[in-house]
Design a protein around this motif. Structure first.
Motif, PDB file in Angstrom:
ATOM      1  N   GLU A  46      -7.874  10.064  -0.146  1.00  0.00           N
ATOM      2  CA  GLU A  46      -8.841   8.997   0.146  1.00  0.00           C
ATOM      3  C   GLU A  46      -8.379   7.676  -0.451  1.00  0.00           C
ATOM      4  O   GLU A  46      -8.512   6.614   0.165  1.00  0.00           O
ATOM      5  CB  GLU A  46     -10.208   9.395  -0.414  1.00  0.00           C
ATOM      6  CG  GLU A  46     -10.838  10.558   0.337  1.00  0.00           C
ATOM      7  CD  GLU A  46     -12.157  10.972  -0.282  1.00  0.00           C
ATOM      8  OE1 GLU A  46     -12.519  10.411  -1.348  1.00  0.00           O
ATOM      9  OE2 GLU A  46     -12.822  11.884   0.275  1.00  0.00           O
ATOM     10  N   ARG A  47      -7.810   7.711  -1.675  1.00  0.00           N
ATOM     11  CA  ARG A  47      -7.312   6.479  -2.300  1.00  0.00           C
ATOM     12  C   ARG A  47      -6.137   5.925  -1.505  1.00  0.00           C
ATOM     13  O   ARG A  47      -5.995   4.720  -1.336  1.00  0.00           O
ATOM     14  CB  ARG A  47      -6.880   6.752  -3.744  1.00  0.00           C
ATOM     15  CG  ARG A  47      -8.066   7.000  -4.685  1.00  0.00           C
ATOM     16  CD  ARG A  47      -7.554   7.283  -6.088  1.00  0.00           C
ATOM     17  NE  ARG A  47      -6.851   6.118  -6.622  1.00  0.00           N
ATOM     18  CZ  ARG A  47      -7.433   5.098  -7.269  1.00  0.00           C
ATOM     19  NH1 ARG A  47      -8.733   5.087  -7.441  1.00  0.00           N
ATOM     20  NH2 ARG A  47      -6.710   4.076  -7.712  1.00  0.00           N
ATOM     21  N   ALA A  48      -5.291   6.811  -1.011  1.00  0.00           N
ATOM     22  CA  ALA A  48      -4.151   6.349  -0.217  1.00  0.00           C
ATOM     23  C   ALA A  48      -4.621   5.729   1.082  1.00  0.00           C
ATOM     24  O   ALA A  48      -4.049   4.748   1.566  1.00  0.00           O
ATOM     25  CB  ALA A  48      -3.204   7.520   0.042  1.00  0.00           C
ATOM     26  N   THR A  81       1.262   5.154   0.421  1.00  0.00           N
ATOM     27  CA  THR A  81       0.660   6.276   1.145  1.00  0.00           C
ATOM     28  C   THR A  81       1.322   7.569   0.698  1.00  0.00           C
ATOM     29  O   THR A  81       2.502   7.600   0.353  1.00  0.00           O
ATOM     30  CB  THR A  81       0.835   6.095   2.663  1.00  0.00           C
ATOM     31  OG1 THR A  81       2.220   6.050   2.943  1.00  0.00           O
ATOM     32  CG2 THR A  81       0.138   4.833   3.137  1.00  0.00           C
ATOM     33  N   ALA A  86       0.853  -1.203   0.000  1.00  0.00           N
ATOM     34  CA  ALA A  86       0.000   0.000   0.000  1.00  0.00           C
ATOM     35  C   ALA A  86       0.876   1.237   0.000  1.00  0.00           C
ATOM     36  O   ALA A  86       1.825   1.344   0.777  1.00  0.00           O
ATOM     37  CB  ALA A  86      -0.922  -0.019   1.224  1.00  0.00           C
ATOM     38  N   LYS A 146      -7.305   4.069   1.491  1.00  0.00           N
ATOM     39  CA  LYS A 146      -7.872   2.758   1.179  1.00  0.00           C
ATOM     40  C   LYS A 146      -6.811   1.790   0.700  1.00  0.00           C
ATOM     41  O   LYS A 146      -7.107   0.636   0.383  1.00  0.00           O
ATOM     42  CB  LYS A 146      -8.946   2.905   0.109  1.00  0.00           C
ATOM     43  CG  LYS A 146     -10.160   3.678   0.597  1.00  0.00           C
ATOM     44  CD  LYS A 146     -11.167   3.825  -0.536  1.00  0.00           C
ATOM     45  CE  LYS A 146     -12.381   4.611  -0.088  1.00  0.00           C
ATOM     46  NZ  LYS A 146     -13.388   4.741  -1.171  1.00  0.00           N
ATOM     47  N   ALA A 149      -9.051  13.604  -3.153  1.00  0.00           N
ATOM     48  CA  ALA A 149      -9.357  12.284  -3.746  1.00  0.00           C
ATOM     49  C   ALA A 149      -8.155  11.364  -3.657  1.00  0.00           C
ATOM     50  O   ALA A 149      -8.272  10.164  -3.361  1.00  0.00           O
ATOM     51  CB  ALA A 149      -9.793  12.460  -5.201  1.00  0.00           C
ATOM     52  N   GLN A 150      -6.966  11.920  -3.901  1.00  0.00           N
ATOM     53  CA  GLN A 150      -5.755  11.119  -3.804  1.00  0.00           C
ATOM     54  C   GLN A 150      -5.535  10.650  -2.363  1.00  0.00           C
ATOM     55  O   GLN A 150      -5.079   9.525  -2.111  1.00  0.00           O
ATOM     56  CB  GLN A 150      -4.539  11.954  -4.279  1.00  0.00           C
ATOM     57  CG  GLN A 150      -4.544  12.291  -5.756  1.00  0.00           C
ATOM     58  CD  GLN A 150      -4.305  11.068  -6.629  1.00  0.00           C
ATOM     59  OE1 GLN A 150      -4.022   9.946  -6.143  1.00  0.00           O
ATOM     60  NE2 GLN A 150      -4.469  11.253  -7.936  1.00  0.00           N
ATOM     61  N   LEU A 190      -5.052   2.182  -2.079  1.00  0.00           N
ATOM     62  CA  LEU A 190      -5.016   2.147  -3.538  1.00  0.00           C
ATOM     63  C   LEU A 190      -3.906   3.080  -4.044  1.00  0.00           C
ATOM     64  O   LEU A 190      -3.583   4.086  -3.407  1.00  0.00           O
ATOM     65  CB  LEU A 190      -6.362   2.599  -4.106  1.00  0.00           C
ATOM     66  CG  LEU A 190      -7.564   1.719  -3.725  1.00  0.00           C
ATOM     67  CD1 LEU A 190      -8.853   2.326  -4.272  1.00  0.00           C
ATOM     68  CD2 LEU A 190      -7.388   0.283  -4.266  1.00  0.00           C
ATOM     69  N   ARG A 238      -8.695  17.409  -6.060  1.00  0.00           N
ATOM     70  CA  ARG A 238      -7.876  16.302  -6.555  1.00  0.00           C
ATOM     71  C   ARG A 238      -7.020  15.740  -5.442  1.00  0.00           C
ATOM     72  O   ARG A 238      -6.868  14.511  -5.299  1.00  0.00           O
ATOM     73  CB  ARG A 238      -7.002  16.798  -7.703  1.00  0.00           C
ATOM     74  CG  ARG A 238      -6.138  15.704  -8.299  1.00  0.00           C
ATOM     75  CD  ARG A 238      -5.284  16.276  -9.390  1.00  0.00           C
ATOM     76  NE  ARG A 238      -4.385  15.250  -9.908  1.00  0.00           N
ATOM     77  CZ  ARG A 238      -3.428  15.472 -10.789  1.00  0.00           C
ATOM     78  NH1 ARG A 238      -3.245  16.722 -11.231  1.00  0.00           N
ATOM     79  NH2 ARG A 238      -2.657  14.490 -11.213  1.00  0.00           N
ATOM     80  N   PRO A 266      -2.103   5.968  -6.383  1.00  0.00           N
ATOM     81  CA  PRO A 266      -2.639   7.261  -6.867  1.00  0.00           C
ATOM     82  C   PRO A 266      -3.180   7.118  -8.277  1.00  0.00           C
ATOM     83  O   PRO A 266      -2.628   6.377  -9.098  1.00  0.00           O
ATOM     84  CB  PRO A 266      -1.418   8.199  -6.844  1.00  0.00           C
ATOM     85  CG  PRO A 266      -0.464   7.560  -5.895  1.00  0.00           C
ATOM     86  CD  PRO A 266      -0.677   6.079  -5.994  1.00  0.00           C
ATOM     87  N   LYS A 267      -4.250   7.780  -8.539  1.00  0.00           N
ATOM     88  CA  LYS A 267      -4.879   7.731  -9.850  1.00  0.00           C
ATOM     89  C   LYS A 267      -4.130   8.644 -10.818  1.00  0.00           C
ATOM     90  O   LYS A 267      -3.907   9.813 -10.547  1.00  0.00           O
ATOM     91  CB  LYS A 267      -6.340   8.175  -9.731  1.00  0.00           C
ATOM     92  CG  LYS A 267      -7.114   8.009 -11.025  1.00  0.00           C
ATOM     93  CD  LYS A 267      -8.560   8.417 -10.823  1.00  0.00           C
ATOM     94  CE  LYS A 267      -9.346   8.245 -12.108  1.00  0.00           C
ATOM     95  NZ  LYS A 267     -10.772   8.641 -11.924  1.00  0.00           N
TER      96      LYS A 267
END
Length: 304
Positions: A28-30, A9, A7, A32, A25-26, A34, A22, A36-37
């Motif tokens: 929140e993905r970190a 972070t 994972a 979870k 959102a990044q 996930l 943006r 980075p988009k």
């Protein structure tokens, strides 16, 4: 073989309220676990940059860039020339000939107009110095004469007789004087030797002195007669003009009778009276411009 997912972070030091949409959102993905988009437009921008670079290289290598630069330089020069022409036209001021005046330094003068009488600096009134009849007059009023020219001639018959008589008397006395001087010398020689009386010597000395005085007086008469004979011809004393004539041929004149006036027009002077208020400004050497009646607009120059 199992892959172990790790994972990722992302650490962000900004507070939540300062995060962009943006970045939130990044985050929140970190949270979870996930990754980075990735933004899909990054590849589009990269492709566009590569295409633009390739097009620029083709544009330069094909020679169109040089033509573009030449056209641009020509357009710039034409625009500059047109701008200069407009500026020149705007700066040019059209004037009529009567609106143009040439400036030059000049001296300001104050003019005083006065009226006076004109007279020659040199003039002579000729008068007769003999008593005789006028035989001839060679000039008229207004005639120009030169120094030495004959103006008036008198009948010199009587003057010639007087001169001849005075000369003859003087010559006779001169002969007597020579004889008296010879007698005196002889008598003195005899008296010195005791052969002549003293009274004879005194008488010879007296005769010699008397004849000497007589000859001196007669020589004076000869000189006067010669001067009178010379005055029978009147001549111009200098170059000039006959201003006035007072005698005619055949007229008998006495000594002192006016004959004519001769003036020198080469130098004239004006006698005029100026107002008292101008007295401080008048001084010798100031320039004067004169107009004379009878000479039209002709201007004569002079000095105070």
């Amino acid at each position: 073989m199992r892959r172990k997912k790790t994972a990722m972070t992302t650490r962000n030091d900004k507070p939540d309220w300062a995060l962009t949409k943006r970045e939130r959102a990044q985050a929140e993905r970190a949270a979870k676990g996930l990754p980075p988009k990735k933004h899909p437009l990054r590849w589009l921008w990269l492709i566009a940059l590569v295409a633009l670079a390739g097009g620029a290289a083709w544009f330069v290598q094909s020679g169109r860039f040089a033509q573009f630069q030449a056209d641009r330089a020509a357009a710039t020069a034409e625009a500059q020339a047109e701008a200069d022409l407009r500026a020149k036209r705007a700066a040019t001021l059209q004037l009529a000939p009567f609106e143009v005046t040439t400036l030059a330094p000049a001296t300001l003068m104050e003019t005083l107009k006065i009226t006076g009488s004109l007279a020659p600096v040199r003039q002579v009134h000729l008068s007769s110095e003999v008593s005789a009849k006028v035989e001839a007059v060679a000039v008229r009023a207004g005639d120009a004469v030169a120094a030495g020219d004959v103006l008036v001639r008198f009948d010199a018959t009587a003057l010639d007789i007087q001169l001849a008589q005075a000369t003859a008397n003087a010559e006779a006395t001169r002969v007597q004087l020579e004889q008296a001087r010879s007698d005196f010398d002889r008598t003195k020689d005899l008296a010195d030797r005791g052969l002549a009386a003293q009274n004879n010597l005194d008488r010879a000395r007296s005769t010699l002195a008397q004849l000497t005085a007589t000859l001196a007086a007669q020589e004076t008469l000869v000189a006067n007669a010669q001067r009178a004979r010379d005055n029978a011809v009147v001549r111009a004393p200098f170059d000039g003009v006959v201003f006035e004539r007072a005698v005619d041929p055949g007229q008998f004149v006495a000594t002192g009778t006016p004959l004519m006036t001769v003036v020198d027009l080469a130098a004239l002077e004006v006698e005029a009276t100026a107002p008292v208020s101008y007295a401080p400004d008048l001084a010798p050497g100031l320039d004067v411009a004169l107009t004379v009646e009878g000479f039209g607009d002709r201007v004569f120059e002079g000095k105070v």
